[in-house]
Design a protein around this motif. Structure first.
Motif, short mmCIF file in Angstrom:
data_model
loop_
_atom_site.label_atom_id
_atom_site.label_comp_id
_atom_site.label_asym_id
_atom_site.label_seq_id
_atom_site.Cartn_x
_atom_site.Cartn_y
_atom_site.Cartn_z
N TYR A 16 11.46 82.25 17.43
CA TYR A 16 12.47 82.88 16.46
C TYR A 16 13.83 82.02 16.04
N PHE A 54 18.22 89.00 13.51
CA PHE A 54 19.80 88.40 13.90
C PHE A 54 20.60 89.11 13.56
N THR A 85 16.18 87.17 22.03
CA THR A 85 15.94 86.65 20.49
C THR A 85 15.24 85.63 21.49
N PRO A 121 22.22 86.27 18.12
CA PRO A 121 21.17 86.22 18.70
C PRO A 121 21.88 87.04 19.69
#
Length: 380
Positions: A369, A6, A365, A361
């Motif tokens: 997650y 991230f 992503t 993100p």
């Protein structure tokens, strides 16, 4: 061990095809040498400038330079303004630390003035205050398109209108914008725009793009054989130095061809994926995370809860609990960024915390997650 990434506001993950472009060229350099390898890629190198111009909607590739970072580009154009004590730089309190260092270093050396417009806790500010500063002698307006520490997107188009109204030179740092939202330098109306290749564009580290509008009063503070020539008289004596007039005056002879080609590939991938499509996905993911942050009374969101940036920043209201939050993120294998006071010195929380926790993100992503980090945020 599975790490959940991230930190795209720091550096996006290169795609396999971008990495292959870099590696293939370095292998070619190992085979025939760096100069012959570069000469064999002349068409691809030229295509980089065309692609970068299209990416930013520049008028031509002559307005584009390849640089190694947004900070380098920012410094080149800011020091290239050649300001005097009669000038005033107008900027924002939410500015990135490096940008402010440059501004105040220039002020120290040239004795020009600096007018910093204060932003509120959400990062917004009074446009009338900017207009007043420009009206009262502001000659340079220097801001970021998107702030580095949170969900703050500055109204760069409106700022451009004000800069034009008062004939101010307008410099924009877009390192947190390009690659996650549409950027149109014509619409923004800036004199110069800089961005990094490694962040949302997912290019190699050590790459970036500098746009300088044709005829903008910005001149390179450094030259070498790539950007200038000696001028001789008929007797062979040096009488002048002629610096090229396009944006490549800001480049030096030595650059990483492999990295430039990697950035070219990354731009192609981004454009193929679609600017609007990418922006929508990133925005939705980040806004989902922001809602979880805002719903947790122990955390304070930096910026707006609904924003067009993929950056979601927060800090802990009780600084004594900050180490526990960092430990939880680390132990659960989340890779985020920890923004410190030197990163945003005029806009850092004043409650004693050491970090702004920055989650960013990208379109790649996974939803798994996203939910995993939101569940952790909920438990904090």
């Amino acid at each position: 061990m599975e790490y959940m990434y991230f930190n795209n506001a720091g550096a996006g993950i290169m795609s396999e095809i971008t990495a292959k472009t870099v590696i293939d060229h370095m292998n070619l350099e190992m085979s025939v040498g760096a100069y012959k390898a570069a000469n064999s890629k002349t068409d691809d190198i030229n295509k980089f400038y065309s692609l970068a111009a299209s990416l930013l909607n520049a008028n031509s590739k002559e307005e584009i330079a390849f640089i190694d970072s947004a900070s380098r580009g920012w410094n080149l154009v800011m020091y290239g303004l050649h300001l005097t004590e009669n000038d005033t730089i107008v900027t924002l309190s939410s500015e990135y630390g490096t940008n402010l260092l440059t501004i105040y270093d220039i002020a120290k050396k040239t004795h020009c003035s600096v007018k910093m417009i204060e932003c509120n806790k959400e990062g917004t500010f009074d446009l009338d205050a900017v207009e007043q500063a420009l009206k009262c002698g502001g000659t340079v307006l220097a801001v970021s398109h998107v702030a580095a520490q949170g969900s703050i997107v500055n109204p760069v188009i409106q700022l451009g209108i004000l800069a034009k109204k008062y004939n101010a030179i307008y410099i924009v740092d877009g390192c947190q914008a390009v690659g996650q939202m549409r950027v149109d330098v014509q619409e923004i109306g800036c004199s110069a725009y800089v961005t990094a290749g490694r962040k949302w564009l997912r290019g190699p580290r050590g790459t970036g793009i500098l746009y300088v509008r044709k005829n903008a009063p910005i001149y390179t503070p450094q030259i070498d054989l790539a950007s200038a020539d000696l001028v001789f008289d008929e007797f062979g004596s040096v009488i002048d130095v002629k610096v090229r007039e396009d944006a490549k005056q800001f480049e030096l002879w030595e650059k990483s061809t492999a990295s430039l080609l990697g950035l070219k590939t990354a731009i192609e991938e981004y454009l193929d994926c679609g600017i609007e499509k990418t922006a929508k996905i990133i925005c939705e993911k980040a806004n989902y995370i922001r809602r979880y942050i805002d719903n947790n009374p122990s955390l304070a969101l930096v910026g707006s809860i609904s924003s067009s940036t993929g950056i979601a920043g927060f800090y802990v209201r009780d600084p004594k609990k900050e180490p526990l939050v960092k430990k939880a993120l680390d132990e659960n294998h989340f890779i985020i960024s920890y923004v410190c006071d030197w990163d945003c010195p005029a806009f850092f929380p004043r409650n004693g915390v050491k970090y702004v926790f920055r989650i960013s993100p990208h379109y790649y992503t996974s939803d798994h997650y996203i939910q995993a980090i939101c569940d952790l945020i909920q438990r904090i």
